[in-house]
Write a protein that holds these residues in place. Structure first.
Motif, PDB file in Angstrom:
ATOM      1  N   SER A 143       0.834  -1.114   0.040  1.00 48.37           N
ATOM      2  CA  SER A 143      -0.127   0.107   0.060  1.00 48.37           C
ATOM      3  C   SER A 143       0.897   1.172  -0.085  1.00 48.37           C
ATOM      4  CB  SER A 143      -1.045   0.088   1.353  1.00 48.37           C
ATOM      5  OG  SER A 143      -1.940  -0.968   1.153  1.00 48.37           O
ATOM      6  N   ILE A 144       2.048   1.404   0.866  1.00 41.05           N
ATOM      7  CA  ILE A 144       2.840   2.508   0.797  1.00 41.05           C
ATOM      8  C   ILE A 144       3.645   2.656  -0.635  1.00 41.05           C
ATOM      9  CG2 ILE A 144       4.908   3.312   1.514  1.00 41.05           C
ATOM     10  CD1 ILE A 144       4.186   1.842   4.540  1.00 41.05           C
ATOM     11  N   GLU A 145       3.905   1.499  -1.117  1.00 38.54           N
ATOM     12  CA  GLU A 145       4.682   1.783  -2.523  1.00 38.54           C
ATOM     13  C   GLU A 145       3.719   2.055  -3.311  1.00 38.54           C
ATOM     14  OE1 GLU A 145       5.980  -2.339  -3.250  1.00 38.54           O
ATOM     15  OE2 GLU A 145       7.763  -2.395  -1.904  1.00 38.54           O
ATOM     16  N   ASN A 146       2.518   1.668  -3.445  1.00 36.46           N
ATOM     17  CA  ASN A 146       1.461   2.378  -4.307  1.00 36.46           C
ATOM     18  C   ASN A 146       0.608   3.574  -4.068  1.00 36.46           C
ATOM     19  OD1 ASN A 146       0.999   0.060  -6.763  1.00 36.46           O
ATOM     20  ND2 ASN A 146       1.338  -1.119  -4.763  1.00 36.46           N
ATOM     21  N   ASN A 147       1.116   4.082  -2.950  1.00 35.65           N
ATOM     22  CA  ASN A 147       0.578   5.227  -2.254  1.00 35.65           C
ATOM     23  C   ASN A 147      -0.957   5.240  -2.190  1.00 35.65           C
ATOM     24  OD1 ASN A 147       0.516   8.199  -1.465  1.00 35.65           O
ATOM     25  ND2 ASN A 147       0.047   8.943  -3.406  1.00 35.65           N
ATOM     26  N   TRP A 148      -1.248   4.225  -1.588  1.00 38.63           N
ATOM     27  CA  TRP A 148      -2.833   3.736  -1.337  1.00 38.63           C
ATOM     28  C   TRP A 148      -3.034   3.767   0.080  1.00 38.63           C
ATOM     29  CZ3 TRP A 148      -2.941  -0.948  -5.048  1.00 38.63           C
ATOM     30  CH2 TRP A 148      -3.190  -0.402  -6.460  1.00 38.63           C
ATOM     31  N   VAL A 149      -2.472   4.829   0.732  1.00 36.71           N
ATOM     32  CA  VAL A 149      -2.515   4.812   2.376  1.00 36.71           C
ATOM     33  C   VAL A 149      -3.806   5.416   2.977  1.00 36.71           C
ATOM     34  CG1 VAL A 149      -1.309   5.585   4.416  1.00 36.71           C
ATOM     35  CG2 VAL A 149       0.029   4.655   2.409  1.00 36.71           C
ATOM     36  N   LYS A 150      -4.179   6.293   2.206  1.00 43.38           N
ATOM     37  CA  LYS A 150      -5.452   7.049   2.508  1.00 43.38           C
ATOM     38  C   LYS A 150      -6.517   6.333   2.895  1.00 43.38           C
ATOM     39  CE  LYS A 150      -8.026  11.436   1.540  1.00 43.38           C
ATOM     40  NZ  LYS A 150      -8.409  12.327   0.760  1.00 43.38           N
ATOM     41  N   ASN A 151      -7.181   6.255   3.837  1.00 47.01           N
ATOM     42  CA  ASN A 151      -8.307   5.547   4.330  1.00 47.01           C
ATOM     43  C   ASN A 151      -8.192   3.964   4.045  1.00 47.01           C
ATOM     44  OD1 ASN A 151      -9.167   8.233   4.253  1.00 47.01           O
ATOM     45  ND2 ASN A 151     -11.313   7.568   3.588  1.00 47.01           N
ATOM     46  N   SER A 152      -7.000   3.649   3.952  1.00 46.71           N
ATOM     47  CA  SER A 152      -6.527   2.135   3.851  1.00 46.71           C
ATOM     48  C   SER A 152      -6.520   1.258   5.336  1.00 46.71           C
ATOM     49  CB  SER A 152      -5.460   2.132   3.189  1.00 46.71           C
ATOM     50  OG  SER A 152      -4.970   0.778   2.781  1.00 46.71           O
ATOM     51  N   TYR A 153      -7.293   0.264   5.304  1.00 49.51           N
ATOM     52  CA  TYR A 153      -7.375  -0.659   6.435  1.00 49.51           C
ATOM     53  C   TYR A 153      -7.241  -2.130   6.127  1.00 49.51           C
ATOM     54  CZ  TYR A 153      -9.344   3.727   8.626  1.00 49.51           C
ATOM     55  OH  TYR A 153      -9.476   4.861   9.010  1.00 49.51           O
ATOM     56  N   TRP A 154      -6.857  -2.928   6.942  1.00 47.31           N
ATOM     57  CA  TRP A 154      -6.791  -4.237   7.026  1.00 47.31           C
ATOM     58  C   TRP A 154      -7.661  -5.034   7.781  1.00 47.31           C
ATOM     59  CZ3 TRP A 154      -4.585  -8.037  10.316  1.00 47.31           C
ATOM     60  CH2 TRP A 154      -4.347  -9.268  10.021  1.00 47.31           C
ATOM     61  N   VAL A 155      -8.243  -6.143   7.232  1.00 53.28           N
ATOM     62  CA  VAL A 155      -9.279  -6.819   8.080  1.00 53.28           C
ATOM     63  C   VAL A 155      -8.711  -8.306   8.151  1.00 53.28           C
ATOM     64  CG1 VAL A 155     -10.803  -7.572   5.972  1.00 53.28           C
ATOM     65  CG2 VAL A 155     -11.848  -7.361   8.315  1.00 53.28           C
ATOM     66  N   GLY A 156      -7.694  -8.612   7.322  1.00 55.24           N
ATOM     67  CA  GLY A 156      -7.174 -10.166   7.371  1.00 55.24           C
ATOM     68  C   GLY A 156      -7.836 -11.048   6.564  1.00 55.24           C
ATOM     69  N   GLY A 157      -7.520 -12.218   6.408  1.00 51.91           N
ATOM     70  CA  GLY A 157      -8.002 -13.281   5.452  1.00 51.91           C
ATOM     71  C   GLY A 157      -9.333 -14.177   6.321  1.00 51.91           C
ATOM     72  N   GLU A 158      -9.643 -15.130   5.612  1.00 47.78           N
ATOM     73  CA  GLU A 158     -10.519 -15.891   6.262  1.00 47.78           C
ATOM     74  C   GLU A 158     -10.333 -16.354   7.637  1.00 47.78           C
ATOM     75  OE1 GLU A 158     -14.278 -18.913   4.554  1.00 47.78           O
ATOM     76  OE2 GLU A 158     -12.251 -19.069   3.853  1.00 47.78           O
ATOM     77  N   SER A 159      -8.994 -16.629   7.831  1.00 48.72           N
ATOM     78  CA  SER A 159      -8.631 -17.325   8.952  1.00 48.72           C
ATOM     79  C   SER A 159      -8.697 -16.531  10.285  1.00 48.72           C
ATOM     80  CB  SER A 159      -7.253 -17.879   8.946  1.00 48.72           C
ATOM     81  OG  SER A 159      -6.279 -16.670   8.931  1.00 48.72           O
ATOM     82  N   VAL A 160      -8.914 -15.232  10.161  1.00 53.29           N
ATOM     83  CA  VAL A 160      -9.131 -14.087  11.361  1.00 53.29           C
ATOM     84  C   VAL A 160     -10.461 -14.323  11.608  1.00 53.29           C
ATOM     85  CG1 VAL A 160      -9.036 -11.921  11.764  1.00 53.29           C
ATOM     86  CG2 VAL A 160      -7.314 -12.729  10.151  1.00 53.29           C
ATOM     87  N   GLN A 161     -11.470 -14.722  11.180  1.00 54.39           N
ATOM     88  CA  GLN A 161     -12.716 -14.923  11.523  1.00 54.39           C
ATOM     89  C   GLN A 161     -13.435 -13.634  11.769  1.00 54.39           C
ATOM     90  OE1 GLN A 161     -12.514 -18.002  14.436  1.00 54.39           O
ATOM     91  NE2 GLN A 161     -12.388 -19.771  12.911  1.00 54.39           N
ATOM     92  N   ASN A 162     -13.148 -12.545  11.035  1.00 50.96           N
ATOM     93  CA  ASN A 162     -13.774 -11.444  11.165  1.00 50.96           C
ATOM     94  C   ASN A 162     -15.133 -11.344  10.500  1.00 50.96           C
ATOM     95  OD1 ASN A 162     -14.424  -8.507  10.891  1.00 50.96           O
ATOM     96  ND2 ASN A 162     -12.365  -8.042  11.734  1.00 50.96           N
ATOM     97  N   PRO A 163     -16.017 -10.999  11.034  1.00 52.79           N
ATOM     98  CA  PRO A 163     -17.338 -10.931  10.480  1.00 52.79           C
ATOM     99  C   PRO A 163     -17.572  -9.913   9.186  1.00 52.79           C
ATOM    100  CG  PRO A 163     -17.943 -10.723  12.698  1.00 52.79           C
ATOM    101  CD  PRO A 163     -16.152 -10.724  12.525  1.00 52.79           C
ATOM    102  N   LEU A 164     -16.558  -8.840   9.146  1.00 52.67           N
ATOM    103  CA  LEU A 164     -16.466  -8.112   7.813  1.00 52.67           C
ATOM    104  C   LEU A 164     -15.932  -9.013   6.666  1.00 52.67           C
ATOM    105  CD1 LEU A 164     -15.056  -4.932   9.309  1.00 52.67           C
ATOM    106  CD2 LEU A 164     -17.343  -5.127   8.668  1.00 52.67           C
ATOM    107  N   TYR A 165     -15.229 -10.025   6.775  1.00 54.65           N
ATOM    108  CA  TYR A 165     -14.765 -10.873   5.720  1.00 54.65           C
ATOM    109  C   TYR A 165     -15.965 -11.535   5.058  1.00 54.65           C
ATOM    110  CZ  TYR A 165     -11.822 -14.126   3.256  1.00 54.65           C
ATOM    111  OH  TYR A 165     -11.627 -14.888   2.123  1.00 54.65           O
ATOM    112  N   TRP A 166     -17.120 -11.860   5.669  1.00 52.08           N
ATOM    113  CA  TRP A 166     -18.377 -12.217   5.142  1.00 52.08           C
ATOM    114  C   TRP A 166     -19.037 -11.479   3.958  1.00 52.08           C
ATOM    115  CZ3 TRP A 166     -21.049 -13.225  10.377  1.00 52.08           C
ATOM    116  CH2 TRP A 166     -20.412 -13.948  11.279  1.00 52.08           C
ATOM    117  N   TYR A 167     -18.455 -10.306   3.767  1.00 50.86           N
ATOM    118  CA  TYR A 167     -18.849  -9.644   2.733  1.00 50.86           C
ATOM    119  C   TYR A 167     -18.159  -9.980   1.405  1.00 50.86           C
ATOM    120  CZ  TYR A 167     -21.520  -5.966   5.348  1.00 50.86           C
ATOM    121  OH  TYR A 167     -22.369  -5.235   5.818  1.00 50.86           O
ATOM    122  N   THR A 168     -16.935 -10.770   1.447  1.00 47.41           N
ATOM    123  CA  THR A 168     -16.460 -11.155   0.392  1.00 47.41           C
ATOM    124  C   THR A 168     -17.009 -12.358  -0.359  1.00 47.41           C
ATOM    125  OG1 THR A 168     -14.829 -12.646   1.164  1.00 47.41           O
ATOM    126  CG2 THR A 168     -14.100 -10.188   1.052  1.00 47.41           C
TER     127      THR A 168
END
Length: 221
Positions: free
Chosen positions: A144-169
Motif C-alpha cells: 500500500s505504501i509503495e502504491n500510495n494507497w495509504v489514505k483511508n486504507s485498512y486491513w481486516v485479514g483473511g478468512e482465518s481471522v474470522q472477522n465478520p467483515l470478511y463475510w462481505y466477500t
C-alpha cells in the motif's frame, strides 16, 4: 464483462478427495492389517468429511448475514499505523467499503477509480474505506505504501481471522441449472452501508462506474 478473482472451495470435491484417498490407502495396506486399524481410519475420514460439511454450512449462514437489506456487519479494522477501529468509529451516514487484496489483479485495476470517487464525494456525508483481506499484514502495508494507497486504507485479514467483515466477500456460485453450488470468496467486492438505517444497502462485484451510479442515486443527483 465483470473482472473478478474467485477462489472456489467446493465441499464435494474435497469430501470426494478424502474418500478416494482413504480407498487407495486402505486398499494398498497389507492384507494382514487388523480390522480395528481399518475401522479407526474410516472413522477419521468420516469425521473429516463431516467437519468439512459443517464449515461449508457455516459459510452459507454467514453469506446470508451479509445480504442487502439486513443489519450491517461489524468488526475490527487495522490502519496502516496499527490502530484498531470499528465501523462504529466512522460517523458519516454512508460507508463505502472496497474489499481487495494485493494478489488480486482485478482489485488493483479498480483502486484508482475508487480513489477518484472518494475525491469527488469528499465533501459529502460519506466515509470511504479501502479494506484488504490479505493474510499478511506487513506485506499489505508495504504494498500500500509503495502504491500510495495509504489514505483511508485498512486491513481486516483473511478468512482465518474470522472477522465478520470478511463475510462481505462471500459469493454464491450457481450451476447452469440455477442450483447453488458453493459459497466462496470473490474479489473485488464493494459494500455500501447506510449507518442511519443500520443496514447493508449494496453488496456487489463492482463494474466500471457502478459506485458512482449508486452514490449518485443515494444523493439524489
Amino acid at each position: 464483462m465483470k473482472s473478478v478473482s474467485i477462489y472456489l472451495e467446493t465441499k464435494y470435491s474435497l469430501v470426494l478427495s478424502i474418500i478416494l484417498f482413504a480407498f487407495f490407502s486402505v486398499g494398498c495396506k497389507n492384507n494382514t492389517q487388523n480390522l480395528s486399524a481399518q475401522t479407526g481410519a474410516d472413522s477419521t475420514i468420516i469425521k473429516e468429511a463431516l467437519e468439512q460439511e459443517r464449515r461449508f454450512e457455516q459459510k452459507r449462514i454467514n453469506f446470508k448475514k451479509a445480504a442487502e437489506g439486513l443489519p450491517y456487519l461489524s468488526g475490527d479494522l487495522v490502519s496502516i499505523t496499527g490502530e484498531h477501529v470499528s465501523l462504529e468509529d466512522f460517523d458519516k451516514e454512508i460507508l463505502v467499503l472496497d474489499f481487495w487484496a494485493p494478489w488480486c489483479a482485478p482489485c488493483i485495476k479498480k483502486i484508482p477509480e475508487f480513489y477518484a470517487v472518494m475525491e469527488k464525494y469528499k465533501d459529502k456525508n460519506i466515509s470511504f474505506l479501502l479494506v484488504s483481506v490479505d493474510e499478511d499484514f506487513e506485506g499489505w502495508k508495504q504494498f500500500s505504501i509503495e502504491n500510495n494507497w495509504v489514505k483511508n486504507s485498512y486491513w481486516v485479514g483473511g478468512e482465518s481471522v474470522q472477522n465478520p467483515l470478511y463475510w462481505y466477500t462471500y459469493y454464491e456460485m450457481e450451476s447452469d441449472e440455477g442450483g447453488s453450488v458453493n459459497v466462496t470468496s470473490a474479489l473485488p467486492k464493494q459494500v455500501v452501508i447506510l449507518k442511519e438505517k443500520g443496514t447493508t444497502y449494496k453488496n456487489y462485484i463492482p463494474e466500471e462506474g457502478s459506485l458512482r451510479l449508486i452514490l449518485s442515486e443515494l444523493l439524489g443527483e
